[in-house]
Design an enzyme around this catalytic site. Structure first.
Site, PDB file in Angstrom:
ATOM      1  N   GLU A  23      -0.777  -9.180  -0.723  1.00  0.00           N
ATOM      2  CA  GLU A  23      -2.213  -9.398  -0.492  1.00  0.00           C
ATOM      3  C   GLU A  23      -2.999  -9.342  -1.812  1.00  0.00           C
ATOM      4  O   GLU A  23      -3.930 -10.120  -2.017  1.00  0.00           O
ATOM      5  CB  GLU A  23      -2.729  -8.353   0.498  1.00  0.00           C
ATOM      6  CG  GLU A  23      -2.133  -8.582   1.890  1.00  0.00           C
ATOM      7  CD  GLU A  23      -2.380  -7.429   2.848  1.00  0.00           C
ATOM      8  OE1 GLU A  23      -2.007  -6.279   2.515  1.00  0.00           O
ATOM      9  OE2 GLU A  23      -2.934  -7.672   3.926  1.00  0.00           O
TER      10      GLU A  23
ATOM     11  N   ALA B  53       0.867  -1.174   0.000  1.00  0.00           N
ATOM     12  CA  ALA B  53       0.000   0.000   0.000  1.00  0.00           C
ATOM     13  C   ALA B  53       0.910   1.231   0.000  1.00  0.00           C
ATOM     14  O   ALA B  53       2.062   1.153   0.424  1.00  0.00           O
ATOM     15  CB  ALA B  53      -0.876  -0.027   1.242  1.00  0.00           C
TER      16      ALA B  53
ATOM     17  N   GLY C  87       0.553  -4.949   0.893  1.00  0.00           N
ATOM     18  CA  GLY C  87      -0.623  -4.961   0.025  1.00  0.00           C
ATOM     19  C   GLY C  87      -0.350  -5.615  -1.324  1.00  0.00           C
ATOM     20  O   GLY C  87      -1.266  -6.139  -1.968  1.00  0.00           O
TER      21      GLY C  87
END
Ligand code: CO8
Length: 258
Positions: free
Chosen positions: A112, A66, A109
């Protein structure tokens, strides 16, 4: 087709290819990129001409997480009321099979996002990790849950608590990754896999995806029952008749997606 700023969208036959494209930030997932990936996946998912999707990044990074610079000054009230990262959940609602083609960093992220896809093909350069703890946070897009289901408690705890990265070979050995290939072949192999999937009956491929995903949400007995009912329903399709007829007649099947 490319009205996007942070991703590239291409079509290779019946395969939609989304390339994360923020090289200046190692494809860090900012809010625009998240909105664009979700929009692109949903667009491809609703296109009956698309039978599989590939999500990939660059040679150096699938995605380095992220976007820390975008997140750093947010308050608890902001991330809570905006329900930060909840949009990513929409990717798991996509019914078209999605292959992640990962080279370089897939951290936080990024890891993920790869795990939100149906399976991961990794270049031998891939590095996976959930280093959020080093930033004073924890995974926020399902990492603690999906990584644990993929690799088990021992390795998930190791990665989430130490923040270390794991290479492609270890990731394959641990069950996070379906295949490891030389970096130069990554896109070709991912496209080949996606093209194979897209050559199948689309509703049957969706049923197979749904059945495998059900195993994460239910008991074994309920999952087996669900699978059996879906298996029975494949006999209502023309593609089941065609697939079996083609086998008996020793020819390639011609699926019509119905
Ligand atoms: N966010 C923003 N920018 C990034 C990120 C990122 N995650 N990763 C890299 N960049 C930027 C760098 O700042 C740098 O930009 P600049 O040149 O302007 O300084 C550029 O990309 C290149 O990066 P580096 O110079 O650092 O490249 P290196 O090759 O030296 O290092 C690494 C590569 C090891 C990948 C390093 O960049 C790194 O450690 N990145 C961060 C990895 C990370 O911690 N990711 C997890 C982020 S947190 C997350 O994903 C989930 C948070 C959930 C929170 C839930 C809240 C509700």
């Amino acid at each position: 087709m490319n009205d996007f700023e942070t991703i590239l969208l291409d079509r290779h036959g019946r395969v939609g290819v989304i390339t994360l494209n923020r090289p200046e930030a190692l494809n860090a997932l900012n809010s625009l990129l998240m909105t664009e990936v979700v929009a692109a996946v949903e667009g491809l998912d609703h296109d009956p001409g698309v039978g599989a999707i590939v999500i990939t990044g660059s040679e150096r990074a699938f995605a380095a997480g992220a976007d820390i610079k975008e997140m750093q000054s947010k308050t608890f009230a902001e991330v809570y009321t905006d329900d930060l990262f909840t949009q990513w959940d929409r990717l798991s609602a996509a019914r078209t099979p999605i292959v992640a083609a990962v080279a370089g960093y897939a951290l936080g992220g990024g890891c993920e996002l790869a795990m939100l896809c149906d399976f991961i093909i990794a270049a031998d350069t891939a590095k996976f990790g959930q280093p959020e703890i080093k930033l004073g946070v924890i995974p926020g897009i399902g990492g603690s849950q999906r990584l644990t289901r993929a690799v088990g408690k021992a390795k998930a705890m190791d990665l989430c608590l130490t923040g270390r990265t794991m290479g492609a070979e270890e990731a394959e050995r641990s069950g996070l990754v379906a295949r490891v290939v030389p970096a130069a072949d990554l896109l070709e192999v991912a496209l080949e896999a996606a093209t194979t999937i897209a050559s199948m009956s689309l509703p049957i491929a969706m049923m197979a995806k749904e059945a495998v995903n059900r195993s994460f949400e239910t008991t074994l007995a309920e999952g087996v029952k669900f699978e059996r009912r879906v298996f029975h329903s494949t006999f209502a399709t023309a593609d089941q008749k065609e697939g079996m007829a083609a086998f008996v007649e020793k020819r390639a099947p011609k699926f019509v997606g119905g």
